[in-house]
Design a protein around this motif. Structure first.
Motif, PDB file in Angstrom:
ATOM      1  N   UNK A   1       8.269  10.823 -17.850  1.00  0.00           N
ATOM      2  CA  UNK A   1       9.831  10.076 -17.044  1.00  0.00           C
ATOM      3  C   UNK A   1      10.339  10.502 -16.154  1.00  0.00           C
ATOM      4  N   UNK A   2      10.243  12.061 -16.316  1.00  0.00           N
ATOM      5  CA  UNK A   2      11.567  12.458 -15.293  1.00  0.00           C
ATOM      6  C   UNK A   2      10.081  13.480 -14.324  1.00  0.00           C
ATOM      7  N   UNK A   3       8.866  13.546 -14.344  1.00  0.00           N
ATOM      8  CA  UNK A   3       7.928  13.596 -13.263  1.00  0.00           C
ATOM      9  C   UNK A   3       8.066  12.942 -13.055  1.00  0.00           C
ATOM     10  N   UNK A   4       7.560  11.589 -12.895  1.00  0.00           N
ATOM     11  CA  UNK A   4       7.464   9.771 -12.160  1.00  0.00           C
ATOM     12  C   UNK A   4       8.906   9.486 -11.285  1.00  0.00           C
ATOM     13  N   UNK A   5      10.209  10.417 -11.314  1.00  0.00           N
ATOM     14  CA  UNK A   5      11.583   9.697 -11.012  1.00  0.00           C
ATOM     15  C   UNK A   5      11.411  11.392  -9.519  1.00  0.00           C
ATOM     16  N   UNK A   6      10.738  12.506 -10.285  1.00  0.00           N
ATOM     17  CA  UNK A   6      11.110  13.634  -8.964  1.00  0.00           C
ATOM     18  C   UNK A   6      10.294  12.753  -8.365  1.00  0.00           C
ATOM     19  N   UNK A   7       8.901  12.238  -8.560  1.00  0.00           N
ATOM     20  CA  UNK A   7       7.492  12.457  -7.447  1.00  0.00           C
ATOM     21  C   UNK A   7       8.281  11.009  -5.924  1.00  0.00           C
ATOM     22  N   UNK A   8       8.923   9.831  -7.258  1.00  0.00           N
ATOM     23  CA  UNK A   8       9.231   8.823  -6.302  1.00  0.00           C
ATOM     24  C   UNK A   8      10.497   8.008  -5.890  1.00  0.00           C
ATOM     25  N   UNK A   9      11.497   9.427  -6.216  1.00  0.00           N
ATOM     26  CA  UNK A   9      12.308   9.894  -5.438  1.00  0.00           C
ATOM     27  C   UNK A   9      12.194  10.536  -3.945  1.00  0.00           C
ATOM     28  N   UNK A  10      10.937  11.218  -3.808  1.00  0.00           N
ATOM     29  CA  UNK A  10      10.889  11.187  -2.393  1.00  0.00           C
ATOM     30  C   UNK A  10      10.433  10.046  -1.401  1.00  0.00           C
ATOM     31  N   UNK A  11       9.708   9.314  -2.041  1.00  0.00           N
ATOM     32  CA  UNK A  11       9.006   8.572  -1.048  1.00  0.00           C
ATOM     33  C   UNK A  11      10.996   7.022  -1.046  1.00  0.00           C
ATOM     34  N   UNK A  12      11.292   7.466  -1.863  1.00  0.00           N
ATOM     35  CA  UNK A  12      12.201   6.488  -1.981  1.00  0.00           C
ATOM     36  C   UNK A  12      13.476   6.895  -0.967  1.00  0.00           C
ATOM     37  N   UNK A  13      13.890   8.221  -0.571  1.00  0.00           N
ATOM     38  CA  UNK A  13      14.227   8.526   0.051  1.00  0.00           C
ATOM     39  C   UNK A  13      14.198   8.342   1.525  1.00  0.00           C
ATOM     40  N   UNK A  14      12.747   8.549   1.215  1.00  0.00           N
ATOM     41  CA  UNK A  14      11.994   8.601   3.351  1.00  0.00           C
ATOM     42  C   UNK A  14      11.576   7.202   3.641  1.00  0.00           C
ATOM     43  N   UNK A  15      11.510   6.766   2.928  1.00  0.00           N
ATOM     44  CA  UNK A  15      11.109   4.909   3.139  1.00  0.00           C
ATOM     45  C   UNK A  15      11.968   4.767   4.442  1.00  0.00           C
ATOM     46  N   UNK A  16      11.424   3.948   5.384  1.00  0.00           N
ATOM     47  CA  UNK A  16       9.931   3.646   6.187  1.00  0.00           C
ATOM     48  C   UNK A  16       9.056   5.047   6.545  1.00  0.00           C
ATOM     49  N   UNK A  17       9.678   6.252   5.832  1.00  0.00           N
ATOM     50  CA  UNK A  17       8.896   7.061   6.770  1.00  0.00           C
ATOM     51  C   UNK A  17       7.739   7.421   6.217  1.00  0.00           C
ATOM     52  N   UNK A  18       6.786   7.988   6.314  1.00  0.00           N
ATOM     53  CA  UNK A  18       5.849   8.881   4.934  1.00  0.00           C
ATOM     54  C   UNK A  18       4.674  10.154   5.514  1.00  0.00           C
ATOM     55  N   UNK A  19       5.414  10.143   7.003  1.00  0.00           N
ATOM     56  CA  UNK A  19       5.737  11.600   7.553  1.00  0.00           C
ATOM     57  C   UNK A  19       5.893  11.976   8.851  1.00  0.00           C
ATOM     58  N   UNK A  20       7.148  11.992   8.752  1.00  0.00           N
ATOM     59  CA  UNK A  20       8.114  13.025   9.806  1.00  0.00           C
ATOM     60  C   UNK A  20       7.379  14.011  10.825  1.00  0.00           C
ATOM     61  N   UNK A  21       7.748  13.427  11.913  1.00  0.00           N
ATOM     62  CA  UNK A  21       7.123  15.146  13.219  1.00  0.00           C
ATOM     63  C   UNK A  21       8.152  16.008  13.357  1.00  0.00           C
ATOM     64  N   UNK A  22       8.343  16.713  13.375  1.00  0.00           N
ATOM     65  CA  UNK A  22       9.500  17.890  13.454  1.00  0.00           C
ATOM     66  C   UNK A  22       9.879  18.145  14.822  1.00  0.00           C
TER      67      UNK A  22
ATOM     68  N   UNK B   1       0.729  -1.482  -0.072  1.00  0.00           N
ATOM     69  CA  UNK B   1       0.205   0.036   0.352  1.00  0.00           C
ATOM     70  C   UNK B   1       1.254   1.148  -0.138  1.00  0.00           C
ATOM     71  N   UNK B   2       1.630   0.986   0.467  1.00  0.00           N
ATOM     72  CA  UNK B   2       3.161   2.075   0.511  1.00  0.00           C
ATOM     73  C   UNK B   2       3.274   2.551  -0.896  1.00  0.00           C
ATOM     74  N   UNK B   3       3.602   1.733  -1.582  1.00  0.00           N
ATOM     75  CA  UNK B   3       3.438   1.019  -2.628  1.00  0.00           C
ATOM     76  C   UNK B   3       2.606   1.559  -3.952  1.00  0.00           C
ATOM     77  N   UNK B   4       1.367   1.020  -4.022  1.00  0.00           N
ATOM     78  CA  UNK B   4       0.244   1.955  -4.678  1.00  0.00           C
ATOM     79  C   UNK B   4      -0.135   3.672  -4.110  1.00  0.00           C
ATOM     80  N   UNK B   5       0.128   3.604  -2.959  1.00  0.00           N
ATOM     81  CA  UNK B   5      -0.099   5.448  -3.056  1.00  0.00           C
ATOM     82  C   UNK B   5       1.331   6.332  -3.820  1.00  0.00           C
ATOM     83  N   UNK B   6       2.467   5.378  -3.671  1.00  0.00           N
ATOM     84  CA  UNK B   6       3.031   5.940  -4.839  1.00  0.00           C
ATOM     85  C   UNK B   6       2.863   6.117  -6.762  1.00  0.00           C
ATOM     86  N   UNK B   7       1.926   5.075  -6.405  1.00  0.00           N
ATOM     87  CA  UNK B   7       1.716   4.724  -8.084  1.00  0.00           C
ATOM     88  C   UNK B   7       0.148   6.320  -8.332  1.00  0.00           C
ATOM     89  N   UNK B   8      -0.724   6.179  -7.490  1.00  0.00           N
ATOM     90  CA  UNK B   8      -1.376   6.655  -7.140  1.00  0.00           C
ATOM     91  C   UNK B   8      -1.089   8.303  -7.186  1.00  0.00           C
TER      92      UNK B   8
END
Length: 384
Positions: free
Chosen positions: A302-323, A16-23
């Motif tokens: 391709x560029x848009x998909x890469x940029x959006x997915x790079x956010x998820x790839x760098x943050x995994x397993x976080x989906x929303x960190x608290x500052x 579901x983490x991956x599917x959220x990225x797909x959506x």
């Protein structure tokens, strides 16, 4: 055997983490060129006929493209309820601004041609610009804040409190991410217009698109540098429990400089996302320069998909960190719905997502081809 036990809980969470990225990618690719086209409207079209060409290039499909936004919101609500609670409360005013801007689009489409007064039509043209530019900017600003961490905390009784403000969201790094978002959607909108229009509109769109593609490369690189040197990432410092209950307070987290780049070192294949972001934009720039219409649209996607997915790839397993309370940060392992809920949703998704993709593909096939300016002039075959 209960059916949902066929898939492990941790596997379902990752799915579901991956599917959220797909959506999110699907929304950026489809509704993204609508937003980019709206942003470009005042700049690529100078006469009323040219503006109608631009509007009719997205007129038949923009409404259907928003299904991915609805699906994304629904997936967050059902699969990640704590993420939904924090984001839709903390970003309430920002989302209200997005909603108001998106409302301007259907109103602009429907009312613009009801009156031939140039001032009336010019006003709705700028409304369509706002309806494209504001969501593109705010979506990027939201991603920038997610990468920095959002000021929320969770009490022992699991009540969630947001301690930030709307103006606090408009910090320099978040605004930089907003500019990345605007640039990539303008590039995408220009690629669409080059594909769907001819003559002066296509020529101007090509010029704007080349500038936007170059801006994507430069701004994305600047954002990466800023994230590495000025934005602390987050790392789980306790044992990671993947099968536990959805309680974020069962772990400890620390902020660390450059932590968001650790996933790339640990899993080098994830570097494919940022590489695609850069390469796609550069190839789109080349495609625009060489007048390769179809290839440009593919490279822009391709560029848009890469940029959006790079956010998820760098943050995994976080989906929303608290500052302000890092231990309360939401991760893939502790912020999801129950095992059974995720399984039932997956079954529903496997049924309905192919249907959505199939009818969307059919619509685009039926509507393929360039917008005919002569048809617009004669009032035949175009909606706006």
């Amino acid at each position: 055997m209960i059916l949902h036990t066929l898939l492990d809980y941790d596997v379902l969470r990752v799915i579901w983490w991956a599917l959220l990225g797909v959506l999110l990618v699907a929304f950026a690719l489809t509704d993204g060129f609508d937003l980019g086209t709206g942003t470009l409207l005042p700049f690529v079209a100078r006469t009323d006929l040219e503006r109608r060409v631009v509007i009719n290039s997205v007129g038949p499909v923009w409404e259907g493209n928003q299904v991915w936004l609805v699906l994304g919101g629904g997936a967050i609500f059902a699969a990640w309820p704590q993420l939904y609670a924090v984001s839709f409360s903390g970003f309430y005013l920002a989302m209200a601004a997005v909603l108001l801007a998106l409302i301007l689009r259907p109103v602009g489409f429907k009312y613009r041609s009801k009156n031939e007064d140039p001032r009336w039509r010019a006003a709705w043209d700028w409304a369509l610009f706002v309806g494209g530019f504001v969501p593109a900017l705010i979506f990027g600003v939201a991603m920038g804040n997610v990468l920095q961490g959002v000021p929320f905390r969770i009490a022992p009784d699991m009540q969630i409190f947001y301690d930030g403000s709307f103006l606090g969201l408009l910090n320099p790094f978040a605004l930089l991410c907003g500019l990345v978002s605007v640039a990539m959607l303008v590039m995408h909108g220009a690629a669409w217009l080059v594909l769907k229009t001819e003559g002066a509109v296509a020529t101007r769109a090509r010029t704007w698109g080349m500038g936007a593609a170059l801006a994507v490369v430069l701004l994305y690189a600047l954002a990466g540098w800023a994230m590495a040197t000025h934005v602390d990432g987050y790392r789980i410092t306790s044992d990671i429990v993947t099968q536990g209950a959805s309680n974020p307070l069962f772990k400890t987290v620390a902020g660390m400089e450059g932590a968001w780049f650790a996933n790339y070192a640990q899993h080098p294949w994830t570097l494919g996302a940022p590489v695609a972001g850069f390469a796609g934009a550069l190839l789109a720039l080349l495609g625009l320069a060489r007048r390769r219409e179809g290839a440009t649209m593919l490279f822009s996607s391709l560029s848009i998909a890469g940029i959006v997915l790079s956010v998820g790839a760098s943050m995994f397993p976080f989906i929303l960190p608290s500052s302000i309370q890092p231990a309360a940060s939401l991760t893939v392992w502790d912020a999801s719905s129950s095992h059974l809920t995720l399984f039932i949703m997956l079954v529903g998704g496997m049924i309905f997502l192919p249907i959505i993709v199939a009818y969307t593909s059919w619509v685009y096939k039926v509507l393929w081809g360039k917008v005919d300016a002569a048809g617009i002039r004669d009032g035949n075959g175009h909606a706006y």
